[in-house]
Design a protein around this motif. Structure first.
Motif, PDB file in Angstrom:
ATOM      1  N   ARG A   1       0.837  -1.201   0.000  1.00 61.45           N
ATOM      2  CA  ARG A   1       0.000   0.000   0.000  1.00 61.45           C
ATOM      3  C   ARG A   1       0.875   1.255   0.000  1.00 61.45           C
ATOM      4  O   ARG A   1       0.611   2.231  -0.712  1.00 61.45           O
ATOM      5  CB  ARG A   1      -0.915  -0.010   1.233  1.00 61.45           C
ATOM      6  CG  ARG A   1      -1.896   1.138   1.298  1.00 61.45           C
ATOM      7  CD  ARG A   1      -3.211   0.736   1.925  1.00 61.45           C
ATOM      8  NE  ARG A   1      -3.019   0.170   3.261  1.00 61.45           N
ATOM      9  CZ  ARG A   1      -3.422   0.765   4.380  1.00 61.45           C
ATOM     10  NH1 ARG A   1      -4.026   1.931   4.328  1.00 61.45           N
ATOM     11  NH2 ARG A   1      -3.235   0.198   5.550  1.00 61.45           N
ATOM     12  N   TYR A   2       1.934   1.224   0.786  1.00 62.05           N
ATOM     13  CA  TYR A   2       2.875   2.348   0.822  1.00 62.05           C
ATOM     14  C   TYR A   2       3.520   2.522  -0.547  1.00 62.05           C
ATOM     15  O   TYR A   2       3.650   3.644  -1.059  1.00 62.05           O
ATOM     16  CB  TYR A   2       3.935   2.093   1.901  1.00 62.05           C
ATOM     17  CG  TYR A   2       4.975   3.178   2.021  1.00 62.05           C
ATOM     18  CD1 TYR A   2       4.714   4.350   2.720  1.00 62.05           C
ATOM     19  CD2 TYR A   2       6.224   3.021   1.430  1.00 62.05           C
ATOM     20  CE1 TYR A   2       5.662   5.346   2.825  1.00 62.05           C
ATOM     21  CE2 TYR A   2       7.190   4.019   1.524  1.00 62.05           C
ATOM     22  CZ  TYR A   2       6.897   5.177   2.226  1.00 62.05           C
ATOM     23  OH  TYR A   2       7.856   6.156   2.331  1.00 62.05           O
ATOM     24  N   TYR A   3       3.905   1.403  -1.154  1.00 57.22           N
ATOM     25  CA  TYR A   3       4.527   1.427  -2.493  1.00 57.22           C
ATOM     26  C   TYR A   3       3.572   2.050  -3.511  1.00 57.22           C
ATOM     27  O   TYR A   3       3.946   2.948  -4.272  1.00 57.22           O
ATOM     28  CB  TYR A   3       4.895   0.000  -2.899  1.00 57.22           C
ATOM     29  CG  TYR A   3       5.270  -0.162  -4.351  1.00 57.22           C
ATOM     30  CD1 TYR A   3       6.518   0.235  -4.820  1.00 57.22           C
ATOM     31  CD2 TYR A   3       4.368  -0.728  -5.258  1.00 57.22           C
ATOM     32  CE1 TYR A   3       6.861   0.082  -6.153  1.00 57.22           C
ATOM     33  CE2 TYR A   3       4.700  -0.886  -6.591  1.00 57.22           C
ATOM     34  CZ  TYR A   3       5.945  -0.468  -7.036  1.00 57.22           C
ATOM     35  OH  TYR A   3       6.279  -0.613  -8.356  1.00 57.22           O
ATOM     36  N   GLU A   4       2.328   1.593  -3.499  1.00 60.46           N
ATOM     37  CA  GLU A   4       1.339   2.083  -4.472  1.00 60.46           C
ATOM     38  C   GLU A   4       1.082   3.581  -4.266  1.00 60.46           C
ATOM     39  O   GLU A   4       0.894   4.327  -5.216  1.00 60.46           O
ATOM     40  CB  GLU A   4       0.007   1.334  -4.311  1.00 60.46           C
ATOM     41  CG  GLU A   4       0.084  -0.174  -4.574  1.00 60.46           C
ATOM     42  CD  GLU A   4       0.133  -0.519  -6.051  1.00 60.46           C
ATOM     43  OE1 GLU A   4      -0.121   0.382  -6.879  1.00 60.46           O
ATOM     44  OE2 GLU A   4       0.439  -1.682  -6.374  1.00 60.46           O
TER      45      GLU A   4
ATOM     46  N   ALA B   1       6.393   8.156  -7.532  1.00 65.98           N
ATOM     47  CA  ALA B   1       7.634   8.910  -7.610  1.00 65.98           C
ATOM     48  C   ALA B   1       8.568   8.327  -8.659  1.00 65.98           C
ATOM     49  O   ALA B   1       9.351   9.047  -9.277  1.00 65.98           O
ATOM     50  CB  ALA B   1       8.326   8.904  -6.259  1.00 65.98           C
ATOM     51  N   ALA B   2       8.464   7.009  -8.884  1.00 65.51           N
ATOM     52  CA  ALA B   2       9.388   6.341  -9.800  1.00 65.51           C
ATOM     53  C   ALA B   2       8.892   6.395 -11.241  1.00 65.51           C
ATOM     54  O   ALA B   2       9.621   6.048 -12.160  1.00 65.51           O
ATOM     55  CB  ALA B   2       9.572   4.897  -9.380  1.00 65.51           C
TER      56      ALA B   2
ATOM     57  N   SER C   1       8.353  13.860 -13.041  1.00 66.41           N
ATOM     58  CA  SER C   1       8.970  15.066 -12.495  1.00 66.41           C
ATOM     59  C   SER C   1       9.733  15.860 -13.575  1.00 66.41           C
ATOM     60  O   SER C   1       9.774  17.072 -13.546  1.00 66.41           O
ATOM     61  CB  SER C   1       9.898  14.685 -11.345  1.00 66.41           C
ATOM     62  OG  SER C   1      10.849  13.749 -11.784  1.00 66.41           O
ATOM     63  N   SER C   2      10.320  15.110 -14.505  1.00 71.90           N
ATOM     64  CA  SER C   2      11.136  15.807 -15.499  1.00 71.90           C
ATOM     65  C   SER C   2      10.309  16.306 -16.676  1.00 71.90           C
ATOM     66  O   SER C   2      10.777  17.128 -17.455  1.00 71.90           O
ATOM     67  CB  SER C   2      12.250  14.876 -16.006  1.00 71.90           C
ATOM     68  OG  SER C   2      11.687  13.705 -16.554  1.00 71.90           O
ATOM     69  N   GLY C   3       9.081  15.835 -16.817  1.00 69.44           N
ATOM     70  CA  GLY C   3       8.194  16.341 -17.844  1.00 69.44           C
ATOM     71  C   GLY C   3       8.322  15.697 -19.189  1.00 69.44           C
ATOM     72  O   GLY C   3       9.245  15.306 -19.749  1.00 69.44           O
TER      73      GLY C   3
END
Ligand SMILES: [Zn+2]
Length: 341
Positions: free
Chosen positions: A324-327, A333-334, A339-341
Motif C-alpha cells: 500500500r505504501y509502495y502504491e 515517484a518512480a 517530475s522531469s516532464g
C-alpha cells in the motif's frame, strides 16, 4: 495489558510522524563468533560505566552486522511462503516479477521496493530511488571487556596422522583467528519508526528468529536475542553505549572478570534500570511493556510463529501494508517523466 497495537499508524506515513517502537534486546553469544572487518575483531575504547570513568576496550558489532542477518531471515520467509520470487534479478531481461506474478527482490542487486523488507529496512538504488530505513540500530558494545571476552585460536592444519612435523619439517600451515567467546552480552536498542502494527511484527519476528550473526561459513556465530522490553514513545531513546555503561554500573558488584556475566542477572538488572533511562530521555512514553505482560505477549507471538498458517498471516498483513505504501508513494515517484516532464 498487552501491547497497544492501536498506537501504531494505520498506514505507513509519507513523512516521519513520531511513532517510535523500541525493542530492548540483550544479545548473547551462544557459540564462538566473529564480528570483524579486515581480519580483526571490531573494538572501541570507551568509559567503563556512567559513573566509572576508567577506559576499557569493548567488542563491538556494527549495525549492518546486526540488521543484515535479520533482513535475510525475513526475506527467506517471504520467499518460502511465496510472497517473493525465488529468481535472481536478470540484468538483461530486467523483469520485475516472475511468471507467477511474484516480485523479484534481489538483495543489494535489485530491490523490489514494495516488500516488507524493502519498506521497513530501506533500500538505495542509485538514481532509481531510495527508501530510508525505518529500523534504526546502532553499534552494539560488549558488557565485558575485550581481554576477557575473546579468545585467539591457533588453527593449524596438521599432516596426515595428526602430527605438526614430517621428516623434520614443521608445518607452516598455522593461522591465528580471534573469536568472541560464548555468553558475551551486547545490550541493544532496536527502534522501528513509523511502522504499522503488521510491519512492527514483521521486524520483531526477524529479531526473534535470527540465531546466527557475523561470518557464517559454519555453525559458529550463534546469538540469542532476549527481548526484555517494548517501549512505544514519541522520540528516540538511550544509545547502546549509554545503555551498556549503565548496565555495567548496575552489575559492578557481580563482575568477576575473566568470568562471563550471568545472563539472568544481566536481564534482571537491565529490566530494573530501563524505566529510569527512559524517564531521562525527554520523551513521552505511551506504553512500556515488560515483565509478565511482555512474556504473555511474546508467548502469543511465538504461538503464531510456530505454525505455518500463523507465519503466513503475519507476512500477508505486512505485505499488504508495504505494498500500500509502495502504491501510494513509491510507484508514483518512480514513474518516468512525472517530475522531469
Ligand atoms: Zn523487496
Amino acid at each position: 495489558m498487552t501491547l497497544n497495537e492501536n498506537w501504531f499508524p494505520r498506514a505507513v506515513p509519507a513523512k516521519p510522524s513520531g511513532h517510535y517502537a523500541h525493542l530492548l534486546v540483550l544479545r548473547e553469544t551462544t557459540s564462538y563468533a566473529v564480528f570483524q572487518t579486515d581480519g580483526e575483531l571490531n573494538t572501541a575504547r570507551v568509559n567503563r560505566g556512567r559513573s566509572d570513568a576508567e577506559i576499557m576496550t569493548r567488542l563491538t558489532i556494527f549495525k549492518r552486522k546486526q540488521t543484515t542477518p535479520e533482513r535475510l531471515t525475513g526475506r527467506q520467509l517471504l520467499r518460502r511462503h511465496g510472497y517473493l520470487s525465488e529468481q535472481l534479478f536478470d540484468e538483461k531481461a530486467k523483469r520485475e516479477a516472475d511468471d507467477a506474478g511474484r516480485p523479484i527482490c534481489d538483495y543489494n542487486v535489485h530491490f523490489c521496493k514494495q516488500c516488507p523488507d524493502c519498506i521497513t529496512y530501506g533500500f538505495a538504488i542509485g538514481d532509481a530511488g531510495s527508501e530510508k530505513s525505518k529500523v534504526i540500530t546502532d553499534t552494539a558494545y560488549s558488557l565485558t571487556d575485550y581481554a576477557s571476552s575473546h579468545e585467539t585460536f591457533t588453527l593449524n592444519a596438521p599432516f596426515e596422522g595428526g602430527t605438526m612435523s614430517r621428516e623434520g619439517v614443521v608445518t607452516s600451515r598455522i593461522n591465528e583467528a580471534d573469536h568472541v567467546k560464548p555468553q558475551v552480552l551486547f545490550p541493544t536498542i532496536i527502534t522501528i519508526r513509523d511502522a504499522t502494527a503488521p510491519l512492527f511484527r514483521y521486524v520483531l519476528n526477524n529479531v526473534l528468529r535470527t540465531k546466527h550473526y557475523g561470518a557464517q561459513t559454519t555453525r559458529t556465530g550463534g546469538v540469542a536475542n532476549h527481548v526484555l522490553a517494548i517501549a512505544l514513545t514519541d522520540g528516540e531513546i538511550v544509545s547502546n553505549l549509554k545503555l551498556c555503561q549503565a548496565l555495567h554500573d548496575a552489575l559492578q558488584p557481580q563482575l568477576r572478570p575473566p568470568d562471563p556475566i550471568d545472563p539472568v542477572a544481566a536481564r534482571a538488572a537491565a529490566e530494573r534500570l530501563f524505566p529510569d533511562l527512559l524517564r531521562a530521555d525527554h520523551v513521552a512514553v505511551d506504553q512500556l511493556l515488560m515483565g509478565d505482560e511482555l512474556a504473555a505477549y511474546l508467548a502469543d507471538f511465538t504461538a503464531q510463529a510456530n505454525s505455518e498458517a500463523g507465519v503466513r498471516a503475519l507476512l500477508e498483513a505486512a505485505f499488504a501494508d508495504s505494498r500500500r505504501y509502495y502504491e501510494t508513494y513509491v510507484k508514483k515517484a518512480a514513474r518516468p517523466g512525472k517530475s522531469s516532464g
